[in-house]
Design a protein around this motif. Structure first.
Motif, mmCIF file in Angstrom:
data_model
loop_
_atom_site.group_PDB
_atom_site.id
_atom_site.type_symbol
_atom_site.label_atom_id
_atom_site.label_comp_id
_atom_site.label_asym_id
_atom_site.label_seq_id
_atom_site.Cartn_x
_atom_site.Cartn_y
_atom_site.Cartn_z
ATOM 1 N N ALA A 39 0.834 -1.200 0.000
ATOM 2 C CA ALA A 39 0.000 0.000 0.000
ATOM 3 C C ALA A 39 0.865 1.245 0.000
ATOM 4 C CB ALA A 39 -0.909 0.008 1.235
ATOM 5 N N GLY A 40 0.235 2.346 -0.334
ATOM 6 C CA GLY A 40 0.886 3.638 -0.273
ATOM 7 C C GLY A 40 -0.112 4.681 0.172
ATOM 8 N N ALA A 41 0.378 5.711 0.840
ATOM 9 C CA ALA A 41 -0.472 6.793 1.310
ATOM 10 C C ALA A 41 0.117 8.113 0.828
ATOM 11 C CB ALA A 41 -0.555 6.790 2.835
ATOM 12 N N SER A 42 -0.729 8.942 0.217
ATOM 13 C CA SER A 42 -0.310 10.268 -0.207
ATOM 14 C C SER A 42 -1.535 11.171 -0.215
ATOM 15 C CB SER A 42 0.327 10.221 -1.601
ATOM 16 O OG SER A 42 -0.655 10.017 -2.592
ATOM 17 N N LYS A 43 -1.331 12.422 -0.567
ATOM 18 C CA LYS A 43 -2.459 13.357 -0.614
ATOM 19 C C LYS A 43 -3.463 12.954 -1.700
ATOM 20 C CE LYS A 43 0.021 16.497 -3.633
ATOM 21 N NZ LYS A 43 0.669 17.771 -3.759
ATOM 22 N N ARG A 44 -3.038 12.113 -2.640
ATOM 23 C CA ARG A 44 -3.942 11.637 -3.702
ATOM 24 C C ARG A 44 -4.804 10.460 -3.252
ATOM 25 N NH1 ARG A 44 0.695 10.815 -7.848
ATOM 26 N NH2 ARG A 44 1.543 10.198 -5.869
ATOM 27 N N GLY A 45 -4.510 9.914 -2.081
ATOM 28 C CA GLY A 45 -5.316 8.823 -1.567
ATOM 29 C C GLY A 45 -4.511 7.568 -1.290
ATOM 30 N N LEU A 46 -5.213 6.469 -1.262
ATOM 31 C CA LEU A 46 -4.654 5.164 -0.936
ATOM 32 C C LEU A 46 -4.272 4.445 -2.224
ATOM 33 C CD1 LEU A 46 -4.201 2.829 1.131
ATOM 34 C CD2 LEU A 46 -6.608 2.238 0.784
ATOM 35 N N LEU A 47 -3.085 3.919 -2.266
ATOM 36 C CA LEU A 47 -2.613 3.107 -3.378
ATOM 37 C C LEU A 47 -2.501 1.682 -2.875
ATOM 38 C CD1 LEU A 47 -1.311 2.744 -6.198
ATOM 39 C CD2 LEU A 47 0.877 3.283 -5.103
ATOM 40 N N LEU A 48 -3.054 0.730 -3.634
ATOM 41 C CA LEU A 48 -3.024 -0.670 -3.213
ATOM 42 C C LEU A 48 -2.556 -1.575 -4.331
ATOM 43 C CD1 LEU A 48 -6.429 -0.969 -1.376
ATOM 44 C CD2 LEU A 48 -4.182 -1.086 -0.335
ATOM 45 N N ARG A 49 -1.817 -2.583 -3.946
ATOM 46 C CA ARG A 49 -1.401 -3.628 -4.885
ATOM 47 C C ARG A 49 -2.339 -4.807 -4.698
ATOM 48 N NH1 ARG A 49 4.629 -6.272 -5.286
ATOM 49 N NH2 ARG A 49 4.312 -7.259 -7.314
ATOM 50 N N VAL A 50 -3.185 -5.047 -5.702
ATOM 51 C CA VAL A 50 -4.190 -6.101 -5.590
ATOM 52 C C VAL A 50 -3.923 -7.280 -6.519
ATOM 53 C CG1 VAL A 50 -5.981 -4.514 -4.795
ATOM 54 C CG2 VAL A 50 -5.729 -4.956 -7.245
ATOM 55 N N GLY A 51 -2.961 -7.141 -7.420
ATOM 56 C CA GLY A 51 -2.645 -8.206 -8.360
ATOM 57 C C GLY A 51 -3.528 -8.158 -9.597
ATOM 58 N N GLU A 75 -1.594 -2.110 -14.355
ATOM 59 C CA GLU A 75 -2.481 -3.216 -14.004
ATOM 60 C C GLU A 75 -2.009 -3.890 -12.720
ATOM 61 O OE1 GLU A 75 -4.777 -6.875 -16.219
ATOM 62 O OE2 GLU A 75 -2.905 -6.139 -17.069
ATOM 63 N N GLY A 76 -2.954 -4.159 -11.845
ATOM 64 C CA GLY A 76 -2.638 -4.804 -10.574
ATOM 65 C C GLY A 76 -2.552 -3.832 -9.409
ATOM 66 N N TYR A 77 -2.593 -2.529 -9.721
ATOM 67 C CA TYR A 77 -2.550 -1.485 -8.691
ATOM 68 C C TYR A 77 -3.755 -0.578 -8.859
ATOM 69 C CZ TYR A 77 2.370 -2.611 -7.840
ATOM 70 O OH TYR A 77 3.543 -3.246 -7.520
ATOM 71 N N VAL A 78 -4.388 -0.217 -7.758
ATOM 72 C CA VAL A 78 -5.522 0.714 -7.796
ATOM 73 C C VAL A 78 -5.297 1.852 -6.810
ATOM 74 C CG1 VAL A 78 -7.246 -0.985 -8.553
ATOM 75 C CG2 VAL A 78 -6.844 -0.650 -6.124
ATOM 76 N N ARG A 79 -5.926 2.971 -7.118
ATOM 77 C CA ARG A 79 -5.894 4.125 -6.227
ATOM 78 C C ARG A 79 -7.319 4.318 -5.705
ATOM 79 N NH1 ARG A 79 -2.125 7.434 -5.070
ATOM 80 N NH2 ARG A 79 -0.807 7.055 -6.876
ATOM 81 N N ILE A 80 -7.422 4.578 -4.405
ATOM 82 C CA ILE A 80 -8.710 4.737 -3.749
ATOM 83 C C ILE A 80 -8.848 6.188 -3.315
ATOM 84 C CG2 ILE A 80 -10.250 3.846 -1.956
ATOM 85 C CD1 ILE A 80 -9.005 1.708 -3.957
ATOM 86 N N ASP A 81 -9.959 6.813 -3.686
ATOM 87 C CA ASP A 81 -10.205 8.191 -3.273
ATOM 88 C C ASP A 81 -10.259 8.260 -1.753
ATOM 89 O OD1 ASP A 81 -10.393 9.148 -5.902
ATOM 90 O OD2 ASP A 81 -12.498 8.554 -6.015
ATOM 91 N N PRO A 82 -9.606 9.272 -1.159
ATOM 92 C CA PRO A 82 -9.568 9.356 0.306
ATOM 93 C C PRO A 82 -10.916 9.701 0.938
ATOM 94 C CG PRO A 82 -8.433 11.234 -0.660
ATOM 95 C CD PRO A 82 -8.806 10.316 -1.787
ATOM 96 N N ALA A 97 -5.646 -6.516 -0.621
ATOM 97 C CA ALA A 97 -4.228 -6.368 -0.967
ATOM 98 C C ALA A 97 -3.376 -7.438 -0.286
ATOM 99 C CB ALA A 97 -3.741 -4.971 -0.587
ATOM 100 N N ARG A 98 -3.638 -7.708 0.985
ATOM 101 C CA ARG A 98 -2.862 -8.732 1.706
ATOM 102 C C ARG A 98 -3.041 -10.105 1.084
ATOM 103 N NH1 ARG A 98 -3.172 -8.735 8.119
ATOM 104 N NH2 ARG A 98 -1.719 -10.438 7.756
ATOM 105 N N THR A 103 1.008 -13.891 -1.132
ATOM 106 C CA THR A 103 1.351 -15.015 -2.009
ATOM 107 C C THR A 103 2.714 -14.817 -2.669
ATOM 108 O OG1 THR A 103 0.352 -14.081 -4.026
ATOM 109 C CG2 THR A 103 -1.096 -15.368 -2.573
ATOM 110 N N LEU A 104 3.283 -13.625 -2.560
ATOM 111 C CA LEU A 104 4.559 -13.314 -3.200
ATOM 112 C C LEU A 104 5.730 -13.755 -2.320
ATOM 113 C CD1 LEU A 104 3.678 -9.693 -4.374
ATOM 114 C CD2 LEU A 104 3.596 -11.803 -5.729
#
Length: 116
Positions: A39-51, A75-82, A97-98, A103-104
Motif C-alpha cells: 500500500a501507499g499513502a499520499s495526498k492523492r489517496g490510498l494506493l493498493l497492490r491487488v494483483g 495493471e494490478g494497482y488501484v488508487r482509492i479516493d480518500p 491487498a494482503r 502469495t509473493l
C-alpha cells in the motif's frame, strides 16, 4: 496533519507489524510487507497492490480507479479516493491487498553498492 500523513497513520495501525517496512515513494509513504509493496499513502489517496487476477474486481468497487504512471494504467494497482474511506472500508481494501501480497515470495532489499 496532511491527508497523506493521516492515511499513513491509519495504515500503520491496520497493517501487521511483522514484516512491515516503509519507504518514501510516489509522493508519499510506501508500505512494504516482506519487501513487497502492499500500500501507499499520499495526498492523492490510498494506493493498493491487488494483483492482476483481482484488478477488475477492485476497480468495480466504489471509489477505486486505476493507478497511472505517466498517463498509463498500471495493471494490478488501484488508487482509492480518500473521501469516504471509513475504517471498515480501509480494512476491506487491505484484506484484498494482503490476500495477493502474501502469495509473493519475500524480497530482501539489497544494500546500496559502491560504483567502480
Amino acid at each position: 496533519m496532511a491527508d497523506g500523513d493521516a492515511l499513513a497513520v491509519r495504515l500503520r495501525a491496520a497493517l501487521p507489524a511483522k514484516g512491515l517496512s516503509e519507504r518514501k515513494m510516489f509522493g508519499g509513504v510506501g508500505f512494504m510487507l516482506n519487501g513487497n509493496m502492499i500500500a501507499g499513502a499520499s495526498k492523492r489517496g490510498l494506493l493498493l497492490r491487488v494483483g492482476k487476477e483481482r484488478y477488475s474486481e477492485a476497480l468495480a468497487r466504489s471509489g477505486a480507479r486505476p493507478m497511472e504512471m505517466r498517463g498509463r494504467p498500471v495493471e494490478g494497482y488501484v488508487r482509492i479516493d480518500p473521501g469516504g474511506l471509513t475504517d471498515a472500508a480501509l480494512l476491506g481494501w487491505l484484506a484484498l491487498a494482503r490476500a495477493y501480497v502474501e502469495t509473493l515470495p519475500p524480497k530482501v532489499r539489497k544494500p546500496p553498492g559502491r560504483s567502480r
